[in-house]
Design a protein around this motif. Sequence first.
Motif, short mmCIF file in Angstrom:
data_model
loop_
_atom_site.label_atom_id
_atom_site.label_comp_id
_atom_site.label_asym_id
_atom_site.label_seq_id
_atom_site.Cartn_x
_atom_site.Cartn_y
_atom_site.Cartn_z
N PRO A 141 10.10 -2.63 10.51
CA PRO A 141 9.10 -2.22 11.63
C PRO A 141 9.75 -1.45 12.62
CG PRO A 141 8.93 -4.54 11.27
CD PRO A 141 10.02 -3.96 10.26
N GLY A 142 9.23 -0.06 12.82
CA GLY A 142 9.79 0.78 13.72
C GLY A 142 10.70 1.77 13.16
N GLU A 143 11.40 1.46 11.98
CA GLU A 143 11.95 2.54 11.39
C GLU A 143 11.51 3.64 10.60
OE1 GLU A 143 15.78 -0.74 10.43
OE2 GLU A 143 14.63 0.05 8.73
N PRO A 144 11.99 4.80 10.50
CA PRO A 144 11.22 5.79 9.88
C PRO A 144 10.79 5.37 8.52
CG PRO A 144 13.31 6.52 10.66
CD PRO A 144 13.47 5.19 11.00
N ALA A 145 9.55 5.80 8.49
CA ALA A 145 8.92 5.24 7.08
C ALA A 145 9.67 5.74 5.76
CB ALA A 145 7.67 5.89 7.07
N GLY A 146 10.35 7.01 5.88
CA GLY A 146 11.12 7.45 4.73
C GLY A 146 9.68 8.41 3.94
N ASP A 147 10.29 8.83 2.71
CA ASP A 147 9.49 9.61 1.96
C ASP A 147 8.36 8.87 1.06
OD1 ASP A 147 8.50 11.81 0.99
OD2 ASP A 147 10.23 12.02 -0.62
N VAL A 148 7.33 8.32 1.62
CA VAL A 148 6.37 7.54 0.87
C VAL A 148 5.08 8.05 0.89
CG1 VAL A 148 5.56 5.06 0.88
CG2 VAL A 148 7.60 5.58 2.11
N ALA A 149 4.63 8.08 -0.30
CA ALA A 149 3.08 8.62 -0.40
C ALA A 149 2.16 7.61 0.02
CB ALA A 149 2.92 9.04 -1.89
N THR A 150 1.23 8.04 0.91
CA THR A 150 -0.09 7.25 1.31
C THR A 150 -1.07 7.92 1.15
OG1 THR A 150 0.16 7.71 3.48
CG2 THR A 150 1.52 5.79 2.84
N HIS A 151 -2.35 7.28 1.20
CA HIS A 151 -3.53 7.96 1.40
C HIS A 151 -3.87 8.31 2.63
CE1 HIS A 151 -4.19 8.42 -2.83
NE2 HIS A 151 -4.26 7.11 -2.89
N ALA A 152 -3.22 7.87 3.82
CA ALA A 152 -3.28 7.91 5.16
C ALA A 152 -3.02 9.34 5.53
CB ALA A 152 -2.74 6.92 5.90
N ASN B 276 3.82 1.29 -7.57
CA ASN B 276 4.83 0.76 -8.40
C ASN B 276 6.12 1.38 -8.10
OD1 ASN B 276 6.54 -0.55 -10.04
ND2 ASN B 276 5.79 0.68 -11.79
N GLY B 277 6.65 1.12 -6.89
CA GLY B 277 7.75 1.77 -6.16
C GLY B 277 7.60 1.65 -4.60
N LEU B 278 7.93 2.61 -3.98
CA LEU B 278 7.99 2.50 -2.37
C LEU B 278 6.26 2.37 -1.93
CD1 LEU B 278 10.79 4.95 -1.29
CD2 LEU B 278 10.86 2.29 -1.83
N GLN B 279 6.08 1.45 -1.22
CA GLN B 279 4.85 1.44 -0.64
C GLN B 279 4.95 1.27 0.98
OE1 GLN B 279 1.39 -0.77 -2.45
NE2 GLN B 279 1.95 -2.38 -1.12
N ARG B 280 3.99 1.81 1.76
CA ARG B 280 3.71 1.68 3.09
C ARG B 280 2.80 0.64 3.13
NH1 ARG B 280 7.07 2.10 7.03
NH2 ARG B 280 6.07 2.86 8.93
N GLU B 281 3.23 -0.59 3.97
CA GLU B 281 2.17 -1.43 4.16
C GLU B 281 2.47 -2.34 5.46
OE1 GLU B 281 3.69 -3.38 0.77
OE2 GLU B 281 4.96 -4.99 2.06
N ARG B 282 1.09 -2.82 5.66
CA ARG B 282 1.01 -3.72 6.93
C ARG B 282 1.09 -5.24 6.84
NH1 ARG B 282 -0.43 -1.63 11.82
NH2 ARG B 282 -2.57 -2.52 11.75
N TRP B 283 1.81 -6.07 7.69
CA TRP B 283 2.07 -7.34 7.72
C TRP B 283 1.62 -7.84 9.06
CZ3 TRP B 283 4.15 -10.39 3.48
CH2 TRP B 283 4.31 -10.04 2.50
N PHE B 284 0.97 -9.19 9.05
CA PHE B 284 0.71 -9.78 10.35
C PHE B 284 1.46 -11.05 10.69
CE2 PHE B 284 -2.84 -12.72 11.99
CZ PHE B 284 -2.65 -12.23 13.56
N HIS B 285 1.97 -11.03 11.66
CA HIS B 285 2.84 -12.11 11.91
C HIS B 285 2.07 -13.34 12.64
CE1 HIS B 285 7.18 -13.63 13.48
NE2 HIS B 285 6.60 -14.34 12.59
N ALA B 286 1.29 -14.22 11.31
CA ALA B 286 0.38 -14.89 11.68
C ALA B 286 1.03 -16.25 12.26
CB ALA B 286 -0.22 -15.24 10.29
N GLY C 230 -2.09 -5.55 3.31
CA GLY C 230 -2.39 -4.55 2.14
C GLY C 230 -1.57 -3.11 2.56
N GLU C 231 -1.71 -2.35 1.75
CA GLU C 231 -1.13 -0.98 1.63
C GLU C 231 -1.98 -0.19 2.99
OE1 GLU C 231 -2.29 0.18 -2.37
OE2 GLU C 231 -3.37 1.79 -1.74
N VAL C 232 -1.03 0.66 3.69
CA VAL C 232 -1.60 1.66 4.48
C VAL C 232 -2.73 2.47 4.10
CG1 VAL C 232 -0.88 3.44 6.19
CG2 VAL C 232 0.44 1.35 6.04
N ARG C 233 -3.90 2.41 4.81
CA ARG C 233 -5.06 3.30 4.43
C ARG C 233 -5.34 3.83 5.67
NH1 ARG C 233 -9.50 0.51 2.97
NH2 ARG C 233 -8.95 -1.57 4.14
N PRO C 234 -6.15 4.94 5.16
CA PRO C 234 -6.53 6.04 6.30
C PRO C 234 -7.70 5.45 7.16
CG PRO C 234 -7.29 6.89 3.85
CD PRO C 234 -6.73 5.59 3.83
#
Lengths: 92, 404
Positions: free
Chosen positions: A81-92, A49-59, A23-27
């Motif tokens: 992973p590890g790269e600068p996030a860039g200009d992404v809006a999040t609620h976190a 709808n566009g750039l999204q900061r999100e988490r994945w799990f290497h299951a 899911g998307e990165v949340r606070p």
Amino acid sequence: MSHFYIRCPNCGPRACSEFSYNGEVRPLADPAASEAAEIDRLWLRRNANGLQRERWFHAAGCRRFVTITRDTRTNIIVAQPGEPAGDVATHA
Amino acid sequence: MSGLFRGRTWWKRSELKKSYDVVIIGGGGHGMGTAYYLAKNFGITNVAVLEKNYIGAGGTGRNTTIIRSNYRTPEGIRFYERSMELFRGLSQELDINMMLSKLGHFTLAHTDSSVRVQRERGETNRLLGVDSKLIGREEIADLCPELNMSMDVAYPIQAALYHPPGSVLRHDAVVWGYATGAYHKGVHIHQGVEVTGIRKDASGKCIGVDTSEGPIDAGVVVSAVAGWTTQVCDMAGVRTPITNHPLQAFVTEPVKPMLHKILVSANLHVYVSQTDRGEFLIGSEIEPYTTYNLRSTFSFVQHSVANALDLVPQLARLKMMRQWTGYCDMTPDYSPIMGETGVENFYLDAGWGTWGFKATAVCGETMAQMAATGKTPELIAPFRLSRFADEQMVPEKAAASVSH
């Protein structure tokens, strides 16, 4: 599943089907937050709808969590992973 | 005799007015249904339906056309059962053949926990007067001899929830029927008009919309945009728990009628039915990540074909004809979000995930009532947006999705 590669810091570039979407990165929880703010944090989503900061799990791999920036319009990963996030809006 | 061949007026382009009593955003089945029932049940015809694409471009034309009411919660069952009632009379009422075929619907259970869930659904269904029951292997083989009942597969079939009223019908005919019905009662249908903003007055009340063709005043605005709900709600300053996931399906070449039941497998994440044209229509579960990309993928075909062949191995030599993808605006509890939004006069018909088509008729009816009276109809009260904050979820994952 659409096909894109996530560059796992432990395993290298792996197909996204090896990962589970978290899911998307949340606070993070704030013990001092009001109940209303906590309810918003739990339930509401940006659903970008566009750039999204999100988490994945290497299951099916090293079982590490990674954070990436993906363009949801194209499924192109703009920050691995590890790269600068860039200009992404999040609620976190 | 000449009447047999007379041309039919579907709908025509109307002039976009500066003001309407009700503006409906989204020209899919839900939006058109709402417009139709506003005119029919409440005599409100100063209504505009704004569609940025063409009529039925979204989920209405991409679903797998199944209607059923064998849900899990009493709230869900009552709601979808009302939809079934309306669908049964719709071909007559709208004078368009929707080719409703009452095939009967199987939800196959391959594991102990799945059997338990199907049993619970069957019992709740019957308590509420819906024809639905758990049946065992012998009865399954008897009712649907095409099914592979072998024990030599990864997940042999153990039992099934059998829902005889489960049907398929032409989804395009539903939206065209509602659109034509609404148009002939005076509703304006505007294709190619995109809503770019929700207008509010100083008190925060919704007073209209901004569109690609200029501003429009509206007494009431109803959003019925499914996959675009987040974007429309952002314009109104309303936040929701909705996330957009892709769902894919495909059809094979047409062959003679062979499969007479609708098959859904909870554990294999696949559903199979044969359309009236003879094509096999095969769908799958939603994909786990959110996206606004409608590209179809090979991995979907690979996994749904493998699972469909586990159920009906006779399909192995059929050719695949086409494949498509749609948006699913998923909610955390797999129930829709309907009614008030916190912004006065702005109502929501959203959260339609993988269960929107079967609700088309009842959504039209209840959203029309909502828009006409300003009061939440009893049938949709459990689906209010505020239920998440109140922890009053309507958990339908076991009945609304393939994946559980």
